[in-house]
Design an enzyme around this catalytic site. Structure first.
Site, PDB file in Angstrom:
ATOM      1  N   VAL A  40       0.834  -1.200   0.000  1.00  0.00           N
ATOM      2  CA  VAL A  40       0.000   0.000   0.000  1.00  0.00           C
ATOM      3  C   VAL A  40       0.871   1.253   0.000  1.00  0.00           C
ATOM      4  CG1 VAL A  40      -1.623   1.366   1.371  1.00  0.00           C
ATOM      5  CG2 VAL A  40      -2.010  -1.069   1.051  1.00  0.00           C
TER       6      VAL A  40
ATOM      7  N   ILE B 108       2.184   1.974  -3.532  1.00  0.00           N
ATOM      8  CA  ILE B 108       1.234   2.190  -4.634  1.00  0.00           C
ATOM      9  C   ILE B 108       0.706   3.619  -4.554  1.00  0.00           C
ATOM     10  CG2 ILE B 108      -1.003   1.555  -5.602  1.00  0.00           C
ATOM     11  CD1 ILE B 108      -0.511  -1.301  -4.661  1.00  0.00           C
TER      12      ILE B 108
ATOM     13  N   GLU C 130      -1.870   5.662  -4.955  1.00  0.00           N
ATOM     14  CA  GLU C 130      -3.303   5.605  -5.271  1.00  0.00           C
ATOM     15  C   GLU C 130      -3.823   6.884  -5.915  1.00  0.00           C
ATOM     16  OE1 GLU C 130      -2.496   2.692  -2.014  1.00  0.00           O
ATOM     17  OE2 GLU C 130      -1.994   4.775  -2.379  1.00  0.00           O
TER      18      GLU C 130
ATOM     19  N   ASP D 195      -2.828  19.939 -44.367  1.00  0.00           N
ATOM     20  CA  ASP D 195      -3.487  20.306 -45.612  1.00  0.00           C
ATOM     21  C   ASP D 195      -3.143  21.764 -45.914  1.00  0.00           C
ATOM     22  OD1 ASP D 195      -5.127  20.128 -47.822  1.00  0.00           O
ATOM     23  OD2 ASP D 195      -6.954  20.589 -46.717  1.00  0.00           O
TER      24      ASP D 195
ATOM     25  N   ASP E  14      -9.973  14.220 -45.427  1.00  0.00           N
ATOM     26  CA  ASP E  14      -8.991  14.188 -44.350  1.00  0.00           C
ATOM     27  C   ASP E  14      -9.356  13.216 -43.231  1.00  0.00           C
ATOM     28  OD1 ASP E  14      -7.215  16.353 -45.268  1.00  0.00           O
ATOM     29  OD2 ASP E  14      -8.987  17.591 -45.003  1.00  0.00           O
TER      30      ASP E  14
ATOM     31  N   ASN F 213       6.782   8.118  -0.847  1.00  0.00           N
ATOM     32  CA  ASN F 213       6.763   6.664  -0.682  1.00  0.00           C
ATOM     33  C   ASN F 213       7.884   6.173   0.228  1.00  0.00           C
ATOM     34  OD1 ASN F 213       4.638   6.665  -2.407  1.00  0.00           O
ATOM     35  ND2 ASN F 213       5.549   5.358  -3.964  1.00  0.00           N
TER      36      ASN F 213
ATOM     37  N   GLU G 107       7.227   6.794   3.828  1.00  0.00           N
ATOM     38  CA  GLU G 107       6.135   5.906   4.224  1.00  0.00           C
ATOM     39  C   GLU G 107       6.639   4.481   4.456  1.00  0.00           C
ATOM     40  OE1 GLU G 107       2.490   8.076   1.745  1.00  0.00           O
ATOM     41  OE2 GLU G 107       3.388   6.234   1.000  1.00  0.00           O
TER      42      GLU G 107
ATOM     43  N   THR H 119      -3.326  14.275   1.630  1.00  0.00           N
ATOM     44  CA  THR H 119      -2.448  15.454   1.565  1.00  0.00           C
ATOM     45  C   THR H 119      -1.677  15.571   0.261  1.00  0.00           C
ATOM     46  OG1 THR H 119      -0.657  14.240   2.674  1.00  0.00           O
ATOM     47  CG2 THR H 119      -2.197  15.456   4.069  1.00  0.00           C
ATOM     48  N   ASP H 120      -1.461  14.464  -0.450  1.00  0.00           N
ATOM     49  CA  ASP H 120      -0.725  14.519  -1.728  1.00  0.00           C
ATOM     50  C   ASP H 120      -1.528  15.147  -2.850  1.00  0.00           C
ATOM     51  OD1 ASP H 120       1.728  13.618  -1.072  1.00  0.00           O
ATOM     52  OD2 ASP H 120       1.533  11.616  -1.936  1.00  0.00           O
TER      53      ASP H 120
END
Length: 930
Positions: free
Chosen positions: A285, A288, A290, A332, A652, A714, A717, A747-748
């Site tokens: 977790v 990852i 999220e 074109d 086109d 990360n 954490e 918070t991220d």
């Protein structure tokens, strides 16, 4: 394609009686019964859709992407970890993203619906020998029908009667000049140029005709293009591919670490297997992100909104970033690089050369001689030429309403002559009353001339003729110069031809003018009957040339320079002639005058390898067909290019859909082009593409910025779990799984969204597009996220944990495993990570530039995110219900002071690193120059 061309040629070349026999019809059309039988056999004259995937499967696939699966697993892990609420929250994020993606895809798939809208509603068809008005969808092969100016052509048909017919085929060919049509066969130049065939989806600009249908619905050229568009399956965008790759990388890292921690928990800490598994899931977790998918999605949505303000509408969020990777634009010419408004630029008479200012179908210009304005009534030769083009004209230009384009009732070429007359200051309506038209000898593609006969005065008739110089000059034996008529000499012919060649070399078209005045006879009606092509268009007096072009867009010059600086190659792909295409390309700075020009015929005979070699150099494509545009785009993609294809016509659509990013014109573009494209320019301004590319590059840069920001948390954490593990449980978990998810999903998120709205750093358009093998998670990203920002945050947050324990007696007594001290220690660990993230949010705003130079408070969303982080931390710390849920406790004022100090040195240290990096890069540039 070869067989289709042969079939089309047969319909064009067979004698009309044989064609009628093959189609089992007559000159008076079909009976109602025959038509009903054929309608059952061939189906309605509509553009049908290929069988679509069920809406349920389309809906479900939005929940099975790699990132979506990872989010499902993350939610499951959260629930197993005892955090039911956040597990459900993660799943809700996934559901919202999936529904949003489905809605975007559903809105974008409308191309074939628009093809149907382009077909006319009703057509005048002969049934049972009588002319009837029927719904165009009921037309069948063998139907005989009428056409007139303003009608859209409903089917592919062969003309059996025609009077002065001109058809606008730009929607099929991209060529701005209308095609003249007649009953007799003439192969013409380029695709769809047969003189006696008309095609579904085109428009009659002038004249009247009767035709017999030989193809309807999906069997028309129009339908064939629709089928080609449908066959092109949507592919994943570079960003989608990169996010999938990134997700797999993160998943492998997370699962790998989870396995390591699972085994270690059993053998080092001697945890039971079940408890070790939950512990390992906590590590997974932690690694990852999220919040990555919703953050990317919302960042792309912000990019879409910013582009909309710059007149670029994107239908697919992922197209934002694809624009930033674009290496080649297949553009074109007509309506994209040029204005698709024929304009008279110059007037040439034997005595003077005049320039004409003002572009397009608006008379906001003037005629000049030697740089000075000249009005009607000043120069006899100019006056005469103006009258001739005003009289010899079947087109009307209705005044524009507001910002809309003036409405043209006729052909663009004649419209430019009407505008020229208006610029001279004459009252064309007054002159048409004073000199009424008595007879017209219509234009046809054989003689390439048009003649009108007018009442000059009570005793004289005026014969006014215009047409191509090569076809008109042989019929002249006199010339007017300075208001006087004299014999036409060989020197005069050479001077006229030299002038015409000079203008032609610049890609300009010329219309020659001539006249003759004849005494009016007593029996005027008989005299007019006797004035035929052979008798009227002879012994003419040459007057001069009106020189015209389809002018480039004013903004195109600077836009092309920006593309070149950004190492983006632009390839013109047009249905126009080689000479016109090359001259326009050179004029606007698209390429140089030695660039290779490849026509559609040459392209057909080129092998794939020859085409790749040609595409590697400077090249222009002229007289190309829809399938050939598609071939060019697909070959470029095989060469590893990220291709943007622009256009506005039906022709086109296949290329627009095949390209990595299709760009359609919003004002002049057909519905087909708009719906097949990924991006629509609301102002038809090529410069808007450049602005969109800059925005796309900025979006990619910003994604990397908030990727660094999200990933850097990360490590802090994960470190607490590592400390717990490698201490064999002596160090209690400094951060709970709930607190980890608070960072990932709480918070991220807000600061990351703020980073997604960061403005472009200087010089972003002076760099080449990023390499195909460059990835979002590069070595630089990993170094900054883990070895720099992440490592510092890990040290500070872990230090905060031990500092709280130190205040409560550690190391004299053991680390707290429960109670108020443990709660406050984990809370400070979480708070320290958040305040390190505040510094990271500011630091990630720029790659090398100083944040002070970018504007410390310029990005309000980042500051809003920072305030949100602090508010959320306070909410978790002081709300009893949330304290219990997230295992937090109230922070003391001294704690807040400690936390507030954390971001300052981190921000200043990073500013120092950026300063050193700027100096290093500047030194490298000096070395290169030296």
């Amino acid at each position: 394609m070869k067989n289709e061309k042969e079939t089309r040629r047969k319909f064009a070349t067979d004698p009309v009686p044989d064609l009628m026999t093959d189609l089992h019809t007559t000159s008076t059309g079909l009976t109602q019964k025959e038509a009903a039988d054929r309608l059952e056999k061939y189906g309605e004259n509509v553009i049908t859709r290929e069988k679509q995937q069920s809406q349920l499967l389309i809906f479900l696939k939005n929940f099975t992407s790699v990132m979506a699966i990872l989010l499902w697993v993350s939610g499951f892990v959260a629930i197993l970890s005892g955090t039911l609420e956040l597990g459900i929250a993660i799943w809700l994020v996934n559901i919202i993203n999936g529904v949003f993606s489905y809605w975007q895809e559903h809105e974008a798939q409308k191309a074939t619906d628009s093809l149907m809208k382009m077909l006319p509603a009703y057509t005048q068809v002969y049934r049972d020998g009588k002319l009837q008005q029927i719904n165009a969808t009921k037309m069948v092969p063998g139907d005989v029908f009428n056409l007139q100016a303003g009608n859209a052509v409903p089917v592919d048909a062969r003309l059996i009667k025609a009077t002065s017919v001109q058809v606008d085929q730009s929607a099929l060919t991209g060529e701005s000049v209308p095609e003249s049509k007649k009953v007799a066969f003439d192969a013409g130049q380029g695709e769809f140029a047969e003189s006696n065939l008309v095609y579904a989806g085109t428009t009659v600009g002038a004249g009247t005709a009767t035709a017999v249908a030989f193809a309807t619905g999906m069997n028309t050229e129009f339908g064939r293009i629709a089928a080609l568009t449908q066959q092109q399956k949507p592919s994943l965008s570079p960003l989608q591919l990169e996010l999938n790759r990134l997700t797999k990388q993160i998943s492998l890292i997370a699962i790998g670490l989870g396995l390591v921690f699972f085994v270690s928990a059993i053998f080092f800490v001697h945890y039971p297997v079940a408890q070790s598994f939950i512990f390992a899931l906590g590590m997974i977790v932690a690694f990852i992100p999220e919040g990555l998918l919703p953050t990317v999605t919302l960042s792309l949505a912000q990019g879409v909104q910013r582009m909309a303000k710059k007149h670029a509408l994107l239908k697919d969020l992922n197209s934002v970033e694809t624009l930033g990777e674009t290496t080649v634009i297949c553009s074109d010419k007509t309506g994209t690089l040029t204005q698709n408004q024929m304009t008279v630029d110059h007037i040439w008479t034997p005595a003077h050369s005049f320039t004409v200012t003002g572009q397009g179908f608006v008379n906001n210009g003037q005629i000049q001689l030697d740089g000075k304005p000249i009005k009607y009534g000043t120069d006899a030769d100019l006056d005469l030429l103006i009258r001739l083009v005003a009289f010899n004209n079947d087109t009307e230009v209705e005044p524009s309403k507001g910002s809309a384009r003036p409405k043209i009732l006729g052909t663009p070429t004649e419209a430019s002559l009407v505008i020229l007359a208006q610029k001279s200051g004459i009252d064309t309506k007054a002159y048409s009353i004073k000199y009424p038209r008595l007879k017209e000898l219509p234009f046809d593609s054989d003689r390439k001339r048009m003649t009108t006969i007018h009442q000059h005065d009570d005793h004289t008739l005026s014969i006014c003729t215009k047409g191509s110089l090569s076809d008109l000059l042989p019929h002249c034996d006199t010339i007017q110069e300075n208001g006087k008529v004299r014999s036409l000499t060989e020197d005069d012919k050479k001077a006229i031809d030299d002038a015409n060649r000079k203008y032609a070399s610049l890609g300009l078209r010329s219309i020659a003018t001539a006249y003759r005045e004849v005494p009016q006879e007593t029996d005027k009606e008989k005299q007019l009957d006797g004035l035929t092509i052979d008798t009227a268009e002879t012994n003419l007096t040459f007057v001069g040339l009106a020189i015209m072009s389809d002018p480039p867009r004013p903004e195109i010059y600077e836009a092309i320079k920006k593309c070149h600086r950004a190492s983006i190659k632009i390839i013109m792909v047009t249905g126009d002639s080689s000479l016109t295409a090359k001259s326009v390309a050179v004029k606007i700075g698209l390429t140089f005058d030695k660039a290779r020009v490849v026509t559609g015929g040459e392209l057909d005979s080129m092998s794939k390898e020859d085409l790749k070699k040609a595409l590697a150099g400077e090249i222009i494509f002229a007289r190309v067909a829809p399938e050939q545009k598609y071939k060019i785009v697909s070959t470029l993609q095989e060469m590893g290019e990220i291709v943007a294809s622009t256009g506005d016509g039906v022709n086109d659509a296949p290329a627009l859909k095949k390209a990595d990013i299709g760009v359609a014109m919003g004002v002049t573009g057909t519905d087909v082009a708009k719906d097949a494209a990924d991006m629509i320019l609301t102002d038809d301004n090529f410069a808007s593409i450049v602005a969109a590319i800059e925005e796309g590059r900025t979006v990619y840069s910003n994604i990397q910025k908030f990727l660094i920001y999200i990933l850097n948390s990360n490590l802090p954490e994960a470190v607490p779990s590592a400390l717990f593990l490698f201490s064999r449980g002596a160090i209690p978990l400094p951060l709970t799984v709930m607190q980890i998810l608070t960072v990932d999903l709480g918070t991220d998120m807000m600061p990351a969204l703020g980073l997604g709205s960061e403005k472009a750093e200087p010089g972003i358009m002076d760099k080449p597009p990023r390499a195909r093998d460059a990835h979002l998670m590069s070595k630089t990203v990993l170094w900054k996220a883990f070895a720099w920002y992440g490592l510092i945050a890990s040290i500070i947050s872990s230090g905060a944990y031990f500092f709280v324990n130190h205040l409560n007696g550690w190391p004299l007594k053991g680390l707290a495993t429960s109670g108020n001290t443990y709660v406050m220690a984990t809370t400070m660990t979480l708070a320290a990570i958040i305040f390190c993230q505040i510094a990271a949010a500011m630091n990630c705003r720029t790659e090398n530039a100083s944040v002070f130079k970018a504007g410390l408070f310029a990005n309000k969303l980042v500051w809003f995110g920072i305030v949100f982080e602090i508010f959320l931390l306070a909410l978790l710390s002081y709300t009893p219900f949330l304290q219990e849920l997230f295992h937090t406790g109230p922070l003391a004022p001294t704690d807040w002071i400690f936390l507030a100090i954390i971001p300052i040195p981190l921000f200043l240290i990073e500013e120092g690193r950026k300063w050193l990096n700027r100096r290093r890069l500047a030194a490298k540039k000096v070395d290169v120059v030296d």
